[in-house]
Design an enzyme around this catalytic site. Structure first.
Site, short mmCIF file in Angstrom:
data_model
loop_
_atom_site.label_atom_id
_atom_site.label_comp_id
_atom_site.label_asym_id
_atom_site.label_seq_id
_atom_site.Cartn_x
_atom_site.Cartn_y
_atom_site.Cartn_z
CB CYS A 74 -2.24 -2.82 5.22
SG CYS A 74 -3.96 -2.27 5.03
CG ASP A 95 -2.00 -1.12 1.14
OD1 ASP A 95 -1.94 -1.93 0.20
OD2 ASP A 95 -2.85 -1.19 2.04
CE LYS A 141 -4.11 -4.35 1.16
NZ LYS A 141 -4.82 -3.29 1.89
C1 VGL Z 1 -4.78 0.85 5.54
C2 VGL Z 1 -6.39 1.78 6.88
C3 VGL Z 1 -7.34 1.64 5.89
C4 VGL Z 1 -3.36 0.42 5.37
C5 VGL Z 1 -5.72 0.68 4.54
O1 VGL Z 1 -2.88 0.31 4.22
O2 VGL Z 1 -2.70 0.20 6.41
N1 VGL Z 1 -5.11 1.38 6.70
N2 VGL Z 1 -6.99 1.09 4.72
#
Ligand code: VGL
Ligand code: ZN
Length: 205
Positions: A159, A16, A114
């Protein structure tokens, strides 16, 4: 710099590293973009790189804006358990969902998206937040014969944590390279993440 010589059964899982998690993004992780140069250097050492992308439809159920009267960073109970509510972020095909423009991993062979189902969030690269619905990454890694997963990226306490713990529970050797991660660190989430990872046999690299 992190010294290491990855082998053919090692994979770098880059989690991410997207605009919305970097400075100026909708769910900015403090210093998020600082991981990019180190991840690029690591990427040059690994033959095998997998990238994940948080990838939500508009009106996703993890967005506070989808719940009348509720604020971001509060927690609610969904059918599958506790869920933190977030600002709208990583909306499919938006600029915020793009990988950081200086991320330089042209040889990455797989991008896993995802969180694309409106009714359920997915922190982990392996399972959605019901901890049951697979993303398909387990099959990919097993079929490719990978044994060890090195996790880096954003956010360490969400994540990265859930991906690293799932990797360990699935029987992979799981390593988190904390220098190449940044955390949101809200309401004890970073301490909880470190404990959960240690208890699950995730190694710190
Ligand atoms: C994430 C919160 C919401 C992350 C993704 O990548 O850690 N955190 N969506
Ligand atoms: Zn998300």
């Amino acid at each position: 710099m992190i010294e290491m010589t990855p082998g053919a059964s090692d994979v770098l899982l880059v989690i991410d590293v997207q605009n919305d998690f970097c400075t100026g993004g909708n769910l900015a992780v403090p210093g998020g973009e600082e991981v990019v140069p180190l991840i690029n250097q690591l990427g040059q050492k690994f033959d095998n790189v997998v990238i994940t992308q948080d990838w939500h439809p508009q009106g996703h159920s993890s967005f506070a804006s989808s719940h009348e009267g509720l604020e971001p960073f509060t927690e609610i109970t969904m059918s599958y358990g506790a869920q933190t509510l977030w600002p709208d972020h990583c909306i499919q095909a938006s600029n915020g969902a793009e990988l950081h423009e200086r991320l330089d991993l042209p040889h990455a062979a797989m991008i896993v998206r995802k969180g694309y189902r409106k009714e359920i969030d997915s922190y982990s690269a392996f399972f959605e937040n019901d901890h049951k619905t697979p993303t398909g990454l387990t099959g990919y890694l097993r079929e490719r014969g990978f044994e060890r997963v090195y996790c880096v990226g954003l956010a360490l306490d969400f994540c990265v944590r859930f991906s690293a713990v799932d990797a360990a529970n699935l029987g992979f050797k799981s390593v988190v390279l904390e220098e190449a991660c940044r955390a949101i660190d809200m309401m004890g989430s970073l301490d909880a993440a470190r404990k959960d990872m240690a208890d699950s046999g995730v190694m710190a690299g």
